[in-house]
Design a protein around this motif. Structure first.
Motif, PDB file in Angstrom:
ATOM      1  N   VAL A  71      -2.282  -5.352   6.553  1.00  0.00           N
ATOM      2  CA  VAL A  71      -2.008  -6.325   5.508  1.00  0.00           C
ATOM      3  C   VAL A  71      -2.723  -5.897   4.236  1.00  0.00           C
ATOM      4  O   VAL A  71      -3.951  -5.841   4.177  1.00  0.00           O
ATOM      5  CB  VAL A  71      -2.477  -7.736   5.939  1.00  0.00           C
ATOM      6  N   LEU A  72      -1.958  -5.581   3.184  1.00  0.00           N
ATOM      7  CA  LEU A  72      -2.530  -5.203   1.897  1.00  0.00           C
ATOM      8  C   LEU A  72      -2.820  -6.427   1.040  1.00  0.00           C
ATOM      9  O   LEU A  72      -3.787  -6.442   0.273  1.00  0.00           O
ATOM     10  CB  LEU A  72      -1.581  -4.255   1.152  1.00  0.00           C
ATOM     11  N   ALA A  73      -1.987  -7.435   1.140  1.00  0.00           N
ATOM     12  CA  ALA A  73      -2.193  -8.682   0.393  1.00  0.00           C
ATOM     13  C   ALA A  73      -1.316  -9.748   1.028  1.00  0.00           C
ATOM     14  O   ALA A  73      -0.224  -9.463   1.535  1.00  0.00           O
ATOM     15  CB  ALA A  73      -1.838  -8.506  -1.085  1.00  0.00           C
ATOM     16  N   GLY A  74      -1.785 -10.978   1.000  1.00  0.00           N
ATOM     17  CA  GLY A  74      -1.011 -12.056   1.590  1.00  0.00           C
ATOM     18  C   GLY A  74      -1.326 -13.384   0.938  1.00  0.00           C
ATOM     19  O   GLY A  74      -2.437 -13.610   0.446  1.00  0.00           O
ATOM     20  N   VAL A 107       2.355  -8.405   1.910  1.00  0.00           N
ATOM     21  CA  VAL A 107       2.683  -6.992   1.691  1.00  0.00           C
ATOM     22  C   VAL A 107       1.961  -6.193   2.766  1.00  0.00           C
ATOM     23  O   VAL A 107       0.739  -6.313   2.934  1.00  0.00           O
ATOM     24  CB  VAL A 107       2.252  -6.504   0.296  1.00  0.00           C
ATOM     25  N   LEU A 108       2.723  -5.395   3.519  1.00  0.00           N
ATOM     26  CA  LEU A 108       2.173  -4.569   4.587  1.00  0.00           C
ATOM     27  C   LEU A 108       2.370  -3.107   4.251  1.00  0.00           C
ATOM     28  O   LEU A 108       3.375  -2.740   3.632  1.00  0.00           O
ATOM     29  CB  LEU A 108       2.869  -4.864   5.923  1.00  0.00           C
ATOM     30  N   ASP A 109       1.416  -2.252   4.648  1.00  0.00           N
ATOM     31  CA  ASP A 109       1.638  -0.819   4.475  1.00  0.00           C
ATOM     32  C   ASP A 109       2.423  -0.282   5.661  1.00  0.00           C
ATOM     33  O   ASP A 109       2.817  -1.026   6.564  1.00  0.00           O
ATOM     34  CB  ASP A 109       0.318  -0.073   4.257  1.00  0.00           C
ATOM     35  N   PHE A 166       9.165   7.629  -1.254  1.00  0.00           N
ATOM     36  CA  PHE A 166       8.212   7.386  -0.182  1.00  0.00           C
ATOM     37  C   PHE A 166       8.209   5.909   0.199  1.00  0.00           C
ATOM     38  O   PHE A 166       8.221   5.040  -0.673  1.00  0.00           O
ATOM     39  CB  PHE A 166       6.800   7.806  -0.599  1.00  0.00           C
ATOM     40  N   ASP A 167       8.193   5.670   1.492  1.00  0.00           N
ATOM     41  CA  ASP A 167       8.141   4.305   2.015  1.00  0.00           C
ATOM     42  C   ASP A 167       6.686   3.874   2.084  1.00  0.00           C
ATOM     43  O   ASP A 167       5.908   4.399   2.878  1.00  0.00           O
ATOM     44  CB  ASP A 167       8.788   4.263   3.398  1.00  0.00           C
ATOM     45  N   HIS A 168       6.303   2.914   1.241  1.00  0.00           N
ATOM     46  CA  HIS A 168       4.914   2.452   1.191  1.00  0.00           C
ATOM     47  C   HIS A 168       4.685   1.200   2.017  1.00  0.00           C
ATOM     48  O   HIS A 168       3.563   0.685   2.035  1.00  0.00           O
ATOM     49  CB  HIS A 168       4.493   2.184  -0.252  1.00  0.00           C
ATOM     50  N   GLY A 169       5.707   0.675   2.673  1.00  0.00           N
ATOM     51  CA  GLY A 169       5.514  -0.507   3.496  1.00  0.00           C
ATOM     52  C   GLY A 169       6.617  -1.528   3.317  1.00  0.00           C
ATOM     53  O   GLY A 169       7.765  -1.186   3.010  1.00  0.00           O
ATOM     54  N   ALA A 206       5.433  -1.578  -5.590  1.00  0.00           N
ATOM     55  CA  ALA A 206       5.456  -0.119  -5.465  1.00  0.00           C
ATOM     56  C   ALA A 206       4.686   0.540  -6.613  1.00  0.00           C
ATOM     57  O   ALA A 206       3.964   1.527  -6.414  1.00  0.00           O
ATOM     58  CB  ALA A 206       6.905   0.384  -5.438  1.00  0.00           C
ATOM     59  N   LEU A 207       4.817  -0.012  -7.824  1.00  0.00           N
ATOM     60  CA  LEU A 207       4.065   0.524  -8.960  1.00  0.00           C
ATOM     61  C   LEU A 207       2.569   0.355  -8.754  1.00  0.00           C
ATOM     62  O   LEU A 207       1.771   1.256  -9.032  1.00  0.00           O
ATOM     63  CB  LEU A 207       4.503  -0.184 -10.247  1.00  0.00           C
ATOM     64  N   VAL A 208       2.167  -0.829  -8.260  1.00  0.00           N
ATOM     65  CA  VAL A 208       0.745  -1.083  -8.018  1.00  0.00           C
ATOM     66  C   VAL A 208       0.205  -0.131  -6.953  1.00  0.00           C
ATOM     67  O   VAL A 208      -0.865   0.470  -7.123  1.00  0.00           O
ATOM     68  CB  VAL A 208       0.521  -2.546  -7.591  1.00  0.00           C
ATOM     69  N   VAL A 209       0.956   0.012  -5.846  1.00  0.00           N
ATOM     70  CA  VAL A 209       0.515   0.892  -4.764  1.00  0.00           C
ATOM     71  C   VAL A 209       0.417   2.337  -5.250  1.00  0.00           C
ATOM     72  O   VAL A 209      -0.551   3.050  -4.948  1.00  0.00           O
ATOM     73  CB  VAL A 209       1.479   0.795  -3.565  1.00  0.00           C
TER      74      VAL A 209
END
Length: 579
Positions: free
Chosen positions: A200-203, A193-195, A248-251, A278-281
């Motif tokens: 890198v937010l998580a991988g 997951v990239l912003d 909104f585009d979060h990544g 998207a909910l987590v972000v």
């Protein structure tokens, strides 16, 4: 769905959705159903992976008006029996309409298919299927449609099961990392997951795959790979879905399989994962916003002198991870070119609706720039000083950082932070923007921070006035401007200018403004007439005439040193206008 570095472009992005895809069978799978045991593929083998989602029967001449994408078209050739010449273009017409394949019975109405039609089907990868004479269209329709519906039901059931599992992870306190781990395990692929800024937010998966996906997303989104990154994923299959919430585009969330194990049906799972991500972000951003506001409010109280005594301030800041029980200095960063309230620039002749729209767009750009400025400063300050306090106010970013007692002008760590913050800020904005920075003197206690903050604010504004956009100024380097900025009553300064310069204080008359410029250069050159004439490109006699005129207006400044000092100070105050 496999792309390599030689591909002409990235795959199209799929907007995140829930259950919006209609899954079907590939043409190859359709040929495997029992009712088509005797069917034979006569052309278009390259198109066996085309998806069949519906079936149709062609027994009327104007069938092209009724066909739909992803259809398997069945025909006996009856509508074409009297117009064999139309068969040459039939494949092209059907292919352009997105059909999956054409299945035809020969013998009753058509004896054979033209070689041109078969050649065209091979060239386009459009499957042509020869049906056995003893199979009925109703049998084909029933069995294939049943298989398609069963496939859809199975895919949707699996997708729903995955969605419930992902939601349960979040409800139990899990975050992006747990969501990514679950998706990677389910699909047996690497997931990241990239912003929006390629961070890198998580991988989950090998590090080289995660970095390859980061580089690929940069190419697909912006056309330019991040520094040091590969331009694209080399081999294998990959899917990419935007993480969108509230418009909104979060990544992006990306999945990558070296062995090409990703299937079209896996896109639904990735879409559900994007929805949960998207909910987590969104939740993380909401929590961060509350915490950020609380921190900013307390720092604002400290800088306003209403946070309590030093012991209370130090103890409270320790809970934020701030260390203010040491020598510190205040750094203020402020965007350049910010529109001021009431600014009428560019409004003449513009309708009210257009003005409102422009103002709204400009406000959104300002908010984005302010957010990027705050993010850049926060990241850089945290990297260099874990105990520093950083907060974003309405029109500025304020940092209280540790100071070196032997570095009174902050030429060390703070200057390094300034350079890194400028580079990071520019990297995250598509539109070129700059910011100016002011630095206070070093103070030894929280009680002195309000004064230090005022010094930093004056430094950033005087520095911008003197040096333009992107200025970096320390309060102790402002010279006489530092003394002038300490005058608490601006009207007193303006009165001094009017009394000292008289008619030259205004900007309405171009001739007087020109005379003021002559006076300024004369004072800067210590009344060196020859040097002043050279700088202003005047004849010597012209300058002597101007000096006489200035003395008649201002007094004998060429002979009175005190008058020259007053005139110099008045010109400096004019230069600080608007601060």
């Amino acid at each position: 769905m496999s792309y390599t570095t030689a591909d002409p472009g990235p795959p199209a992005l799929r907007l995140a959705s829930t259950g919006t895809l209609t899954y079907g069978l590939s043409v190859g799978e359709v040929l495997g159903v029992s009712t088509l045991n005797g069917a034979r593929l006569i052309a278009g083998r390259a198109g066996l992976e085309r998806i069949v989602q519906r079936l149709n029967v062609m027994e009327v001449p104007d069938i092209l008006s009724w066909v739909k994408p992803n259809e398997l078209l069945l025909t006996t050739g009856y509508p074409l029996r009297n117009t064999p010449q139309s068969l040459d273009n039939l494949v092209a017409d059907l292919d352009e309409r997105g059909l999956a394949a054409l299945a035809i019975k020969l013998g009753r109405y058509l004896e054979s298919l033209p070689p041109e039609m078969i050649e065209q089907a091979d060239r386009r990868g459009f499957p042509l299927i020869l049906l056995p004479n003893d199979v009925g269209f109703d049998d084909i329709l029933n069995q294939v449609l049943t298989d398609i519906l069963n496939r859809q039901a199975a895919v949707l059931a699996r997708t729903e099961e995955v969605h419930r599992a992902l939601v349960q992870i979040v409800l139990c306190g899990g975050g992006l990392q747990e969501v990514v781990n679950e998706v990677a395990s389910l699909l047996d692929v690497a997931v990241v997951v990239l912003d929006a800024d390629q961070r890198v937010l998580a991988g989950a998966g090998p590090e080289e795959h995660i970095q390859a996906m980061r580089a690929f997303n940069a190419v697909a989104t912006h056309g330019v790979p991040p520094q040091g990154g590969n331009p694209a994923l080399s081999g294998g299959d990959h899917m990419m879905v935007p993480v969108v919430a509230g418009g909104f585009d979060h990544g992006r969330i990306l999945a990558y399989s070296v062995n090409g194990t990703l299937r079209e049906t896996d896109l639904g799972i990735l879409e559900r994962a994007a929805t949960v991500a998207a909910l987590v972000v969104t939740k993380q951003q909401a929590v961060a916003a509350v915490e950020s506001k609380y921190r900013a409010d307390f720092l604002r109280d400290i800088l306003a002198g209403r946070a309590g005594d030093d012991d209370r301030v130090v103890a409270h800041c320790a809970g934020f991870g701030w260390d203010l029980d040491r020598p510190v200095m205040v750094v203020v960063a402020e965007l350049d070119g910010r529109a001021r309230p009431g600014d009428a620039e560019g409004r003449a002749g513009r309708p009210a609706e257009a003005e409102t729209s422009v103002a709204r767009g400009r406000g959104a750009d300002e908010r984005l720039a302010q957010e990027r400025l705050a993010a850049a400063w926060t990241a850089v300050v945290r990297r260099h000083d874990r105990g520093a306090a950083v907060a974003s106010f309405a029109h500025e970013v304020v940092a209280v950082v540790g100071a070196d007692a032997d570095d009174a002008l902050a030429t060390g760590p703070v200057q390094t932070m300034l350079k890194e913050a400028s580079a990071l800020f520019a990297e995250h904005l598509s539109v070129r923007r700059t910011f100016s920075t002011g630095i206070s003197r070093t103070v030894g206690s929280p009680a002195a921070l309000p004064e230090a903050y005022e010094q930093a604010v004056k430094a950033v504004r005087v520095g911008r006035q003197l040096h333009g956009s992107g200025a970096r100024a320390h309060f102790d380097q402002l010279g006489v401007y530092r003394l002038l900025s300490l005058v608490s009553d601006p009207e007193e300064l303006h009165a001094f200018v009017r009394e000292t310069l008289g008619e030259l204080a205004g900007d309405e008359e171009p001739e007087l403004v020109d005379l003021r410029r002559t006076l300024q250069v004369l004072l800067e050159t210590n009344l060196n007439v020859a040097e002043t004439a050279r700088r202003l490109h005047f004849h010597y006699n012209t300058l002597r005439y101007r000096i006489g005129k200035l003395e008649r207006m201002l007094g004998p400044f060429t002979e009175d040193a005190h008058l020259r000092l007053n005139l110099t100070l008045a010109l400096h105050v004019l230069r600080m206008r608007g601060i």
